[in-house]
Design a protein around this motif. Structure first.
Motif, PDB file in Angstrom:
ATOM      1  N   PHE A   1      48.071  77.333  -0.733  1.00 33.76           N
ATOM      2  CA  PHE A   1      47.579  76.243  -1.589  1.00 33.76           C
ATOM      3  C   PHE A   1      46.056  76.172  -1.451  1.00 33.76           C
ATOM      4  CE2 PHE A   1      51.766  75.146   0.136  1.00 33.76           C
ATOM      5  CZ  PHE A   1      52.507  75.002  -1.034  1.00 33.76           C
ATOM      6  N   PRO A   2      45.332  77.128  -2.046  1.00 37.65           N
ATOM      7  CA  PRO A   2      43.881  77.216  -1.826  1.00 37.65           C
ATOM      8  C   PRO A   2      43.094  76.001  -2.299  1.00 37.65           C
ATOM      9  CG  PRO A   2      44.617  78.700  -3.593  1.00 37.65           C
ATOM     10  CD  PRO A   2      45.845  78.192  -2.927  1.00 37.65           C
ATOM     11  N   GLU A   3      43.676  75.236  -3.218  1.00 35.73           N
ATOM     12  CA  GLU A   3      42.963  74.048  -3.699  1.00 35.73           C
ATOM     13  C   GLU A   3      43.100  72.851  -2.760  1.00 35.73           C
ATOM     14  OE1 GLU A   3      47.089  73.587  -5.592  1.00 35.73           O
ATOM     15  OE2 GLU A   3      45.864  75.088  -4.576  1.00 35.73           O
ATOM     16  N   ALA A   4      44.011  72.930  -1.783  1.00 33.75           N
ATOM     17  CA  ALA A   4      44.257  71.808  -0.875  1.00 33.75           C
ATOM     18  C   ALA A   4      43.158  71.696   0.176  1.00 33.75           C
ATOM     19  CB  ALA A   4      45.614  71.976  -0.195  1.00 33.75           C
ATOM     20  N   ARG A   5      42.806  70.479   0.490  1.00 32.04           N
ATOM     21  CA  ARG A   5      41.851  70.202   1.569  1.00 32.04           C
ATOM     22  C   ARG A   5      42.677  69.964   2.838  1.00 32.04           C
ATOM     23  NH1 ARG A   5      39.179  65.153  -1.198  1.00 32.04           N
ATOM     24  NH2 ARG A   5      41.423  64.839  -1.526  1.00 32.04           N
ATOM     25  N   VAL A   6      42.491  70.849   3.831  1.00 33.94           N
ATOM     26  CA  VAL A   6      43.361  70.861   5.008  1.00 33.94           C
ATOM     27  C   VAL A   6      42.551  70.574   6.271  1.00 33.94           C
ATOM     28  CG1 VAL A   6      45.095  72.199   6.266  1.00 33.94           C
ATOM     29  CG2 VAL A   6      44.705  72.647   3.830  1.00 33.94           C
ATOM     30  N   LEU A   7      43.151  69.811   7.175  1.00 31.56           N
ATOM     31  CA  LEU A   7      42.514  69.495   8.447  1.00 31.56           C
ATOM     32  C   LEU A   7      43.569  69.624   9.540  1.00 31.56           C
ATOM     33  CD1 LEU A   7      39.629  68.670   9.191  1.00 31.56           C
ATOM     34  CD2 LEU A   7      40.368  66.284   9.209  1.00 31.56           C
ATOM     35  N   ARG A   8      43.143  70.087  10.709  1.00 34.98           N
ATOM     36  CA  ARG A   8      44.071  70.275  11.832  1.00 34.98           C
ATOM     37  C   ARG A   8      43.743  69.300  12.948  1.00 34.98           C
ATOM     38  NH1 ARG A   8      43.407  74.176  16.058  1.00 34.98           N
ATOM     39  NH2 ARG A   8      41.853  75.249  14.754  1.00 34.98           N
TER      40      ARG A   8
ATOM     41  N   ASP B   1      49.491  54.937  10.253  1.00 38.57           N
ATOM     42  CA  ASP B   1      49.958  54.198   9.075  1.00 38.57           C
ATOM     43  C   ASP B   1      48.974  54.435   7.933  1.00 38.57           C
ATOM     44  OD1 ASP B   1      51.111  52.499   7.281  1.00 38.57           O
ATOM     45  OD2 ASP B   1      50.860  50.675   8.458  1.00 38.57           O
ATOM     46  N   PHE B   2      49.289  55.411   7.077  1.00 42.05           N
ATOM     47  CA  PHE B   2      48.447  55.736   5.934  1.00 42.05           C
ATOM     48  C   PHE B   2      49.249  55.523   4.655  1.00 42.05           C
ATOM     49  CE2 PHE B   2      46.762  58.497   9.363  1.00 42.05           C
ATOM     50  CZ  PHE B   2      45.486  57.974   9.433  1.00 42.05           C
TER      51      PHE B   2
ATOM     52  N   HIS C   1      38.943  62.309  17.500  1.00 41.27           N
ATOM     53  CA  HIS C   1      40.123  61.651  16.941  1.00 41.27           C
ATOM     54  C   HIS C   1      39.734  60.751  15.772  1.00 41.27           C
ATOM     55  CE1 HIS C   1      41.883  62.716  20.883  1.00 41.27           C
ATOM     56  NE2 HIS C   1      43.050  62.609  20.281  1.00 41.27           N
ATOM     57  N   GLU C   2      38.744  59.899  16.023  1.00 47.30           N
ATOM     58  CA  GLU C   2      38.326  58.927  15.009  1.00 47.30           C
ATOM     59  C   GLU C   2      37.780  59.617  13.768  1.00 47.30           C
ATOM     60  OE1 GLU C   2      37.555  58.863  18.186  1.00 47.30           O
ATOM     61  OE2 GLU C   2      38.398  56.980  18.948  1.00 47.30           O
ATOM     62  N   LYS C   3      37.038  60.707  13.965  1.00 42.53           N
ATOM     63  CA  LYS C   3      36.457  61.414  12.822  1.00 42.53           C
ATOM     64  C   LYS C   3      37.548  62.031  11.946  1.00 42.53           C
ATOM     65  CE  LYS C   3      32.069  62.491  15.124  1.00 42.53           C
ATOM     66  NZ  LYS C   3      31.226  63.565  15.745  1.00 42.53           N
ATOM     67  N   ILE C   4      38.531  62.678  12.580  1.00 43.73           N
ATOM     68  CA  ILE C   4      39.606  63.321  11.821  1.00 43.73           C
ATOM     69  C   ILE C   4      40.425  62.278  11.066  1.00 43.73           C
ATOM     70  CG2 ILE C   4      41.780  64.591  12.031  1.00 43.73           C
ATOM     71  CD1 ILE C   4      40.483  66.157  14.348  1.00 43.73           C
ATOM     72  N   LEU C   5      40.850  61.227  11.780  1.00 42.81           N
ATOM     73  CA  LEU C   5      41.675  60.199  11.137  1.00 42.81           C
ATOM     74  C   LEU C   5      40.876  59.410  10.101  1.00 42.81           C
ATOM     75  CD1 LEU C   5      43.708  58.898  14.216  1.00 42.81           C
ATOM     76  CD2 LEU C   5      44.437  60.492  12.432  1.00 42.81           C
ATOM     77  N   GLY C   6      39.574  59.260  10.335  1.00 40.36           N
ATOM     78  CA  GLY C   6      38.723  58.582   9.368  1.00 40.36           C
ATOM     79  C   GLY C   6      38.632  59.350   8.062  1.00 40.36           C
ATOM     80  N   ARG C   7      38.474  60.659   8.149  1.00 40.11           N
ATOM     81  CA  ARG C   7      38.435  61.492   6.936  1.00 40.11           C
ATOM     82  C   ARG C   7      39.765  61.430   6.190  1.00 40.11           C
ATOM     83  NH1 ARG C   7      36.572  67.449   7.680  1.00 40.11           N
ATOM     84  NH2 ARG C   7      36.811  67.281   5.426  1.00 40.11           N
ATOM     85  N   PHE C   8      40.852  61.431   6.941  1.00 42.09           N
ATOM     86  CA  PHE C   8      42.169  61.358   6.311  1.00 42.09           C
ATOM     87  C   PHE C   8      42.367  60.006   5.642  1.00 42.09           C
ATOM     88  CE2 PHE C   8      46.947  61.464   6.561  1.00 42.09           C
ATOM     89  CZ  PHE C   8      47.109  62.569   5.753  1.00 42.09           C
ATOM     90  N   GLN C   9      41.937  58.945   6.311  1.00 45.36           N
ATOM     91  CA  GLN C   9      42.059  57.593   5.767  1.00 45.36           C
ATOM     92  C   GLN C   9      41.248  57.436   4.477  1.00 45.36           C
ATOM     93  OE1 GLN C   9      43.679  54.474   7.197  1.00 45.36           O
ATOM     94  NE2 GLN C   9      43.368  54.118   5.030  1.00 45.36           N
TER      95      GLN C   9
END
Length: 259
Positions: free
Chosen positions: A162-169, A207-208, A181-189
């Protein structure tokens, strides 16, 4: 002596705590049968990966999971993919003699990792790291191959499929730096990420509202940990991570992939 109440709270109480409530009456069992507000429990699909392989699907994604990921990308909703192993692959084995490369200190298999400066093997117990050998240390043949999947491989294959997907690990390797932790979850939020790939770090408490799909990539893997509670803890993990989907008005789906 002071008569203070003690409340034990969990979506997945341990078997012994449940037994003390139901069979011994040592504690009172209080249940919350429904979610708060308008949200409902997600639909859960179980995909037998043996059948997928027989049908010609050699991908780590079942047909159902691929279909639902594509659907969520089109609808601009978010997803979590859970795999309880960091690194790229679970172990390295020689296909010539069957030897599995193990940590000499801990007697467990090294985990295969990929890094910016090359691939390496790391023991997840003591942390010892060694380069990938070119030949089998047991028989001397160049038939080494990695098996099993970890978060790095899931992330890589999501980006390929899925090359168009924005993915984070999110795992131990990506959260070592300060405030990671905060940076990753902040971007996801903030909606800057479509798919969050992670270990049990993403399984509980998050909880998103826009997460409507959870994929359990290899439900069987935790069953074989050297712990007599492995089946119980596997159930708890799958149940907890499934609970991340559909926590707001939009309904959620969960795909559990198993062999």
């Amino acid at each position: 002596a002071a008569g203070a109440p003690l409340i034990l709270g969990s979506a997945t109480p341990s078997v012994d705590a449940y037994y003390r409530c139901v069979n011994r009456g040592e504690m009172e069992l209080l249940t919350l049968p429904s979610r708060i507000g308008e949200s409902t429990l997600p639909r859960v699909y179980t995909c037998d990966m043996r059948e997928e392989l027989m049908a010609g699907n050699r991908s780590i994604f079942s047909g159902k999971l691929s279909e639902l990921i594509r659907d969520r990308l089109d609808r601009r909703e978010q997803m979590m993919l859970f795999i309880n192993l960091r690194g790229y692959a679970k172990f390295v084995m020689c296909r010539g003699c069957g030897h599995v490369i193990k940590c000499p200190h801990c007697e467990v298999s090294y985990t295969y990792h990929r890094g910016r400066n090359g691939d390496y093997l790391r023991c997840h117990y003591c942390g010892e790291t060694i380069p990938i050998p070119s030949v089998c240390p047991e028989c001397g043949k160049a038939y080494l191959k990695h098996f099993g999947i970890g978060t790095q491989q899931v992330e890589e294959q999501v980006k390929e499929r899925f090359p168009e997907a924005r993915v984070l690990r999110m795992d131990y390797d990506t959260t070592r730096s300060k405030n990671a932790h905060e940076k990753i979850l902040g971007r996801f939020q903030r909606g800057e990420v479509d798919i969050l790939v992670g270990t049990q770090m993403i399984a509980k408490g998050l909880d998103f509202a826009n997460v409507t799909l959870v994929g359990v990539m290899a439900a069987d893997s935790a069953l074989y940990f050297p712990d007599y509670r492995s089946p119980e803890r596997t159930f708890q993990l799958i149940t907890q991570v499934a609970g991340r989907a559909g926590r707001a008005q939009a309904p959620g789906d969960v795909v559990v992939q198993t062999y």
